[in-house]
Design a protein around this motif. Structure first.
Motif, PDB file in Angstrom:
ATOM      1  N   LEU A 235      35.644  16.251   4.188  1.00  0.00           N
ATOM      2  CA  LEU A 235      36.127  15.180   3.296  1.00  0.00           C
ATOM      3  C   LEU A 235      37.267  15.774   2.476  1.00  0.00           C
ATOM      4  O   LEU A 235      37.052  16.641   1.628  1.00  0.00           O
ATOM      5  CB  LEU A 235      34.990  14.681   2.395  1.00  0.00           C
ATOM      6  CG  LEU A 235      35.350  13.566   1.413  1.00  0.00           C
ATOM      7  CD1 LEU A 235      35.925  12.333   2.106  1.00  0.00           C
ATOM      8  CD2 LEU A 235      34.130  13.166   0.576  1.00  0.00           C
ATOM      9  N   VAL A 236      38.463  15.333   2.761  1.00  0.00           N
ATOM     10  CA  VAL A 236      39.682  15.927   2.197  1.00  0.00           C
ATOM     11  C   VAL A 236      39.957  15.390   0.800  1.00  0.00           C
ATOM     12  O   VAL A 236      40.149  16.131  -0.166  1.00  0.00           O
ATOM     13  CB  VAL A 236      40.882  15.630   3.127  1.00  0.00           C
ATOM     14  CG1 VAL A 236      42.191  16.163   2.535  1.00  0.00           C
ATOM     15  CG2 VAL A 236      40.630  16.224   4.505  1.00  0.00           C
ATOM     16  N   ASP A 237      40.005  14.067   0.711  1.00  0.00           N
ATOM     17  CA  ASP A 237      40.213  13.413  -0.588  1.00  0.00           C
ATOM     18  C   ASP A 237      39.654  12.004  -0.478  1.00  0.00           C
ATOM     19  O   ASP A 237      39.447  11.478   0.614  1.00  0.00           O
ATOM     20  CB  ASP A 237      41.698  13.411  -1.002  1.00  0.00           C
ATOM     21  CG  ASP A 237      42.631  12.838   0.054  1.00  0.00           C
ATOM     22  OD1 ASP A 237      42.265  11.840   0.705  1.00  0.00           O
ATOM     23  OD2 ASP A 237      43.733  13.385   0.252  1.00  0.00           O
ATOM     24  N   THR A 238      39.405  11.404  -1.616  1.00  0.00           N
ATOM     25  CA  THR A 238      38.845  10.055  -1.619  1.00  0.00           C
ATOM     26  C   THR A 238      39.077   9.429  -2.977  1.00  0.00           C
ATOM     27  O   THR A 238      39.537  10.086  -3.910  1.00  0.00           O
ATOM     28  CB  THR A 238      37.335  10.095  -1.264  1.00  0.00           C
ATOM     29  OG1 THR A 238      36.880   8.764  -1.023  1.00  0.00           O
ATOM     30  CG2 THR A 238      36.496  10.705  -2.372  1.00  0.00           C
ATOM     31  N   LYS A 239      38.750   8.137  -3.077  1.00  0.00           N
ATOM     32  CA  LYS A 239      38.830   7.495  -4.388  1.00  0.00           C
ATOM     33  C   LYS A 239      37.564   6.690  -4.613  1.00  0.00           C
ATOM     34  O   LYS A 239      36.961   6.172  -3.665  1.00  0.00           O
ATOM     35  CB  LYS A 239      40.065   6.599  -4.495  1.00  0.00           C
ATOM     36  CG  LYS A 239      40.048   5.423  -3.545  1.00  0.00           C
ATOM     37  CD  LYS A 239      41.223   4.485  -3.778  1.00  0.00           C
ATOM     38  CE  LYS A 239      41.085   3.270  -2.871  1.00  0.00           C
ATOM     39  NZ  LYS A 239      42.191   2.363  -2.911  1.00  0.00           N
ATOM     40  N   TYR A 240      37.154   6.609  -5.865  1.00  0.00           N
ATOM     41  CA  TYR A 240      35.983   5.822  -6.246  1.00  0.00           C
ATOM     42  C   TYR A 240      36.404   4.823  -7.302  1.00  0.00           C
ATOM     43  O   TYR A 240      37.287   5.089  -8.117  1.00  0.00           O
ATOM     44  CB  TYR A 240      34.882   6.729  -6.824  1.00  0.00           C
ATOM     45  CG  TYR A 240      34.449   7.826  -5.873  1.00  0.00           C
ATOM     46  CD1 TYR A 240      33.799   7.534  -4.675  1.00  0.00           C
ATOM     47  CD2 TYR A 240      34.695   9.166  -6.174  1.00  0.00           C
ATOM     48  CE1 TYR A 240      33.403   8.534  -3.809  1.00  0.00           C
ATOM     49  CE2 TYR A 240      34.310  10.173  -5.307  1.00  0.00           C
ATOM     50  CZ  TYR A 240      33.664   9.857  -4.128  1.00  0.00           C
ATOM     51  OH  TYR A 240      33.280  10.851  -3.264  1.00  0.00           O
ATOM     52  N   GLU A 241      35.718   3.674  -7.286  1.00  0.00           N
ATOM     53  CA  GLU A 241      35.944   2.681  -8.330  1.00  0.00           C
ATOM     54  C   GLU A 241      34.610   2.405  -9.013  1.00  0.00           C
ATOM     55  O   GLU A 241      33.562   2.379  -8.364  1.00  0.00           O
ATOM     56  CB  GLU A 241      36.540   1.408  -7.732  1.00  0.00           C
ATOM     57  CG  GLU A 241      37.912   1.687  -7.134  1.00  0.00           C
ATOM     58  CD  GLU A 241      38.642   0.440  -6.687  1.00  0.00           C
ATOM     59  OE1 GLU A 241      38.564  -0.569  -7.404  1.00  0.00           O
ATOM     60  OE2 GLU A 241      39.285   0.488  -5.621  1.00  0.00           O
ATOM     61  N   PHE A 242      34.685   2.199 -10.303  1.00  0.00           N
ATOM     62  CA  PHE A 242      33.479   1.989 -11.105  1.00  0.00           C
ATOM     63  C   PHE A 242      33.626   0.731 -11.950  1.00  0.00           C
ATOM     64  O   PHE A 242      34.732   0.276 -12.235  1.00  0.00           O
ATOM     65  CB  PHE A 242      33.237   3.195 -12.029  1.00  0.00           C
ATOM     66  CG  PHE A 242      33.002   4.483 -11.287  1.00  0.00           C
ATOM     67  CD1 PHE A 242      31.727   4.826 -10.842  1.00  0.00           C
ATOM     68  CD2 PHE A 242      34.048   5.361 -11.034  1.00  0.00           C
ATOM     69  CE1 PHE A 242      31.499   6.012 -10.153  1.00  0.00           C
ATOM     70  CE2 PHE A 242      33.832   6.558 -10.349  1.00  0.00           C
ATOM     71  CZ  PHE A 242      32.560   6.873  -9.902  1.00  0.00           C
ATOM     72  N   GLY A 243      32.487   0.189 -12.330  1.00  0.00           N
ATOM     73  CA  GLY A 243      32.476  -0.970 -13.207  1.00  0.00           C
ATOM     74  C   GLY A 243      31.313  -0.852 -14.170  1.00  0.00           C
ATOM     75  O   GLY A 243      30.476   0.050 -14.063  1.00  0.00           O
ATOM     76  N   LYS A 244      31.267  -1.796 -15.107  1.00  0.00           N
ATOM     77  CA  LYS A 244      30.186  -1.822 -16.089  1.00  0.00           C
ATOM     78  C   LYS A 244      29.402  -3.116 -15.914  1.00  0.00           C
ATOM     79  O   LYS A 244      29.986  -4.204 -15.866  1.00  0.00           O
ATOM     80  CB  LYS A 244      30.786  -1.758 -17.495  1.00  0.00           C
ATOM     81  CG  LYS A 244      30.005  -0.880 -18.448  1.00  0.00           C
ATOM     82  CD  LYS A 244      30.697  -0.782 -19.781  1.00  0.00           C
ATOM     83  CE  LYS A 244      30.709   0.673 -20.245  1.00  0.00           C
ATOM     84  NZ  LYS A 244      31.130   0.823 -21.618  1.00  0.00           N
ATOM     85  N   THR A 245      28.083  -3.000 -15.812  1.00  0.00           N
ATOM     86  CA  THR A 245      27.246  -4.188 -15.691  1.00  0.00           C
ATOM     87  C   THR A 245      27.157  -4.878 -17.045  1.00  0.00           C
ATOM     88  O   THR A 245      27.571  -4.323 -18.070  1.00  0.00           O
ATOM     89  CB  THR A 245      25.830  -3.820 -15.210  1.00  0.00           C
ATOM     90  OG1 THR A 245      25.237  -2.961 -16.183  1.00  0.00           O
ATOM     91  CG2 THR A 245      25.853  -3.129 -13.856  1.00  0.00           C
TER      92      THR A 245
END
Length: 315
Positions: free
Chosen positions: A197-207
């Protein structure tokens, strides 16, 4: 050509609104849950290509679902159910306006910046003397602002995120912690499959109750770059390109045909034959990343299938 889904116009019970991103369309149901449909649209250089890629939405949705299940012991996520191969249903969240990009290796955008002589990426130093696709001494977090459809995501530093009040410091510390944990787990899963796994992106939110959760996609070929582990060292020693598993092959094809999403450039013509090869590559990606055989969903009438499955789920 197989049938594809590139646009939806559903009207589900309790539907409050619909948000259309580059690839996903998100329906708000009663301000409680979100129905997220992964279309077959293909986005590169922040531009949506004119034709859909058969099975791409199903592939992205199913990889993301599997990866959320494989990481939920580390990081809470938004997912509640997957009533259709192209659909994920989850808790309504307020997304953070940054993407958490993490890089274990100097590839892609980082390598292009490095070649241009830059040694700071999003305020994070990159060591001198590196070659493209070398591993960083330790993974670096290089966030990007979340662009609206048609705009470009932009690099941003931790300092700027806090200074501009895009994310509070208390929340940002959690985002960084979750990002590192997910990348570590993703790297371990990839290694089991003979991948890096070279690079990646994550997205987050708030419930609604203020919990920070992982949303959207995770460890898919659209959000991540993978190398084949076998032969990696040898290729680096020779200065040869790495064998990749990501949509970088589409970007490279576009670049070779004179397109990088810049003003005045037009998307090159994609023949049906080329589209089929892209679909085949996505299926290869799925099977390599998950270690499972890809089972094609019925695409005789995707819109009708999705609508029936979502309506049944919503009851």
């Amino acid at each position: 050509m197989s049938n594809t889904i590139t646009d939806t116009n559903f009207n589900f019970p309790g539907q409050k609104s619909v948000y259309k991103g580059k690839v996903r369309e998100v329906y708000n149901i009663n301000d409680e849950q979100l129905v997220m449909i992964a279309t077959d649209r293909l986005s590169a250089f922040d531009v949506v290509m004119p034709k859909g890629i058969p099975y791409k939405g199903q592939i992205l949705n199913q990889i993301a679902t599997k990866m959320m299940a494989a990481t939920e012991d580390l990081v809470p996520n938004w997912l509640m159910a997957t009533p259709d191969p192209n659909v994920a249903v989850g808790h309504l969240c307020e997304p953070f306006k940054v993407e958490m990009v993490i890089r274990g290796y100097m590839s892609g955008h980082a390598a292009r910046e490095y070649k241009a002589g830059k040694r700071l990426l999003c305020g994070v130093p990159m060591p001198d003397g590196m070659k493209e696709n070398d591993a960083f001494p330790e993974p670096i977090i290089t966030p990007a602002t979340k662009a609206e459809k048609g705009d470009h995501d932009e690099d941003i530093s931790r300092e700027d995120i806090l200074k501009r009040g895009i994310v509070s410091e208390a929340d940002y510390v959690i985002l960084e912690d979750y990002t590192r944990k997910l990348f570590q787990r993703g790297s371990e899963i990839a290694a089991e499959r003979g991948l890096i796994l070279v690079d990646t992106k994550y997205e987050f939110g708030k419930t609604k109750d203020g919990q920070i959760v992982l949303i959207d996609e995770i460890h898919t070929p659209d959000s991540s770059r993978y190398f084949y582990a076998e032969g990696y060292e040898e290729r680096q020693a020779k200065g040869a390109p790495q064998k990749q598993l990501s949509k970088e092959f589409v970007r490279q094809w576009l670049i070779s045909n004179g397109f990088q999403g810049l003003e005045g450039q037009t998307v090159p013509f994609m023949s049906d034959e080329y589209i089929e090869t892209v679909s085949d590559r996505y299926i290869e990606l799925y099977e390599n990343i998950t270690g499972e055989t890809f089972v094609k969903a019925d695409v005789s009438n995707i819109q009708k299938r999705i609508e029936a499955n979502v309506l049944e789920y919503l009851g």
